[in-house]
Design an enzyme around this catalytic site. Structure first.
Site, short mmCIF file in Angstrom:
data_model
loop_
_atom_site.label_atom_id
_atom_site.label_comp_id
_atom_site.label_asym_id
_atom_site.label_seq_id
_atom_site.Cartn_x
_atom_site.Cartn_y
_atom_site.Cartn_z
N PRO A 88 42.89 -44.24 -2.16
CA PRO A 88 43.58 -45.54 -2.13
C PRO A 88 45.09 -45.38 -1.94
CG PRO A 88 42.75 -45.06 -4.34
CD PRO A 88 42.22 -44.00 -3.43
N GLU A 115 38.74 -39.41 -11.32
CA GLU A 115 40.13 -39.85 -11.25
C GLU A 115 40.77 -39.47 -9.91
OE1 GLU A 115 42.13 -41.89 -13.00
OE2 GLU A 115 40.22 -42.29 -13.96
N ARG A 153 32.66 -46.06 17.24
CA ARG A 153 32.58 -47.20 18.18
C ARG A 153 33.49 -47.03 19.39
NH1 ARG A 153 30.20 -51.86 16.35
NH2 ARG A 153 31.65 -53.19 17.49
N ASP A 168 36.09 -57.29 20.88
CA ASP A 168 36.08 -57.20 19.42
C ASP A 168 37.45 -57.54 18.86
OD1 ASP A 168 33.51 -56.59 18.77
OD2 ASP A 168 33.83 -54.41 18.63
N1 SAM Z 1 42.77 -42.53 -9.72
C1 SAM Z 1 42.81 -42.76 -8.30
C2 SAM Z 1 44.04 -43.58 -7.96
O1 SAM Z 1 44.44 -44.40 -8.77
O2 SAM Z 1 44.59 -43.41 -6.84
C3 SAM Z 1 41.56 -43.47 -7.82
C4 SAM Z 1 40.35 -42.61 -7.88
S1 SAM Z 1 38.91 -43.43 -7.28
C5 SAM Z 1 38.18 -43.99 -8.76
C6 SAM Z 1 37.86 -42.11 -6.82
C7 SAM Z 1 37.84 -41.78 -5.35
O3 SAM Z 1 37.38 -42.88 -4.60
C8 SAM Z 1 39.17 -41.43 -4.73
O4 SAM Z 1 39.49 -40.08 -4.96
C9 SAM Z 1 38.93 -41.71 -3.25
O5 SAM Z 1 38.31 -40.63 -2.61
C10 SAM Z 1 37.94 -42.87 -3.30
N2 SAM Z 1 38.57 -44.19 -3.09
C11 SAM Z 1 38.67 -45.19 -3.99
N3 SAM Z 1 39.25 -46.26 -3.47
C12 SAM Z 1 39.54 -45.97 -2.18
C13 SAM Z 1 40.15 -46.68 -1.12
N4 SAM Z 1 40.62 -47.91 -1.27
N5 SAM Z 1 40.28 -46.05 0.07
C14 SAM Z 1 39.83 -44.79 0.25
N6 SAM Z 1 39.26 -44.06 -0.74
C15 SAM Z 1 39.10 -44.63 -1.93
#
Ligand code: SAM
Length: 253
Positions: A88, A115, A153, A168
C-alpha cells in the site's frame, strides 16, 4: 510474457488464473505464470517465513532470507527482470504503468502478508513498488492478480477483440461510453434510439460524447491530459455553459 509470483499462498491465485481470458492466454502461450511458494525456500526445520518485529509492536514481519532465496534461485542474482513489490506504500497502479510493464518479456511480483516484509527486501531486491489503492488488504495476492490481469490485456492476442481495448476506459484518456445489449426495452427502460439506428457515424459521435460527458462528470482530472479534438472541446464547452445556466436558474429560485 512471463510472470513469476512469490507468495505464501499460491492456492489463492490459482482459481483466477484458471478462468476466462487469463486461462486462454496461458493455453495459447501468450502468458506464462509461475507461482512460487516462499515457504519452500525457508531452510530451517519448521520452514519459518515470519518473525517478530525488532523494536516490538504487534504483528509479524516476513523474513528476508526465504524471499531473497526464492527470487534469486528462480531469477538469478541480480534478477533478470523487474521485481515488483505489492504494497500500500507503493505508487498507485494505473493504465500507464500496466502498459509500461507489458513491454517487458518478464516481471516478478512479490506478495506481502502480515505487517509486511523486512525492509531489506524493499531496499536491495525490489525494483518497483505498486499499490492498487489507498486501503489495506490482508495480502499482496489480490494486488498481484490485478497487476497481472491489467498488464496481460495489453499483450497482442490476449483479448478476443483487440478493438474493444482501444475504447476501454483510460485507453483514450477518457472513461468509456455506456453499453447496452438486448432486449431493446427492459421494464420500460429503453436503449437509446441512436444505438438501434444502424447509422455508424451517429453512433460513433454519440459514444464519443457520452465518454466526454462521463469523464467530465466523474473524472474531470482526466480531461486535462486527454487528446481532444476541436469538436470534443466544443461539446465540453456546451456542457459547461449548460451547467452554468442551470446554476444561475437555481440561484434565482
Ligand atoms: N503494515 C503494512 C502497511 O501499513 O503498509 C500493510 C501490510 S498488509 C496487511 C499485508 C500485505 O498486503 C502487504 O505487505 C502488501 O503486500 C499487501 N497489500 C495490502 N494492501 C495493499 C495495497 N493497497 N496495494 C498493494 N498491496 C497491498
Amino acid at each position: 510474457m512471463r510472470f513469476d509470483i512469490f507468495t505464501l499462498f499460491p492456492e489463492v491465485l490459482k482459481p483466477y488464473l484458471q478462468t476466462s481470458i487469463l486461462q486462454r492466454a496461458q493455453q495459447r502461450g501468450l502468458i506464462e505464470v509461475h507461482l512460487h511458494n516462499i515457504r519452500d525456500y525457508a531452510t530451517d526445520k519448521h520452514r519459518i517465513t515470519d518473525d517478530e518485529p525488532y523494536g516490538g509492536g504487534g504483528g509479524m514481519v516476513m523474513k528476508p532470507e526465504p524471499i531473497f532465496a526464492a527470487v534469486e534461485s528462480v531469477l538469478g542474482s541480480p534478477p533478470v527482470c523487474p521485481v515488483i513489490l505489492l504494497t500500500p506504500q507503493g505508487r498507485v497502479f494505473n493504465h500507464q504503468i500496466a502498459q509500461h510493464y507489458a513491454t517487458y518479456p518478464a516481471v516478478a511480483l512479490i506478495c506481502g502478508r502480515y505487517e509486511g516484509i523486512d525492509e531489506r527486501v524493499r531496499e536491495h531486491l525490489v525494483t518497483d513498488e505498486l499499490s492498487i489503492g489507498d486501503y489495506v488488504l490482508s495480502g499482496g495476492e489480490l494486488p498481484a492478480l490485478v497487476v497481472l490481469d491489467a498488464v496481460s490485456r495489453f499483450l497482442p492476442g490476449v483479448l478476443g477483440d483487440p478493438e474493444g481495448a482501444l475504447d476501454d476506459s483510460f485507453a483514450s484518456g477518457l472513461l468509456e461510453y455506456p453499453h447496452y445489449t438486448r432486449p431493446a426495452e427492459f421494464r420500460g427502460w429503453k436503449v437509446p434510439e441512436v444505438l438501434l439506428s444502424g447509422d455508424h457515424a451517429r453512433i460513433a459521435r454519440w459514444r464519443r460524447e457520452q465518454a466526454l460527458l462521463r469523464t467530465w462528470q466523474r473524472r474531470p482530472d482526466l480531461l486535462e491530459r486527454a487528446n481532444l479534438s476541436q469538436e470534443d472541446l466544443a461539446f465540453l464547452e456546451r456542457l459547461r455553459t449548460m451547467e452554468a445556466r442551470t446554476k444561475e436558474d437555481q440561484d434565482e429560485v
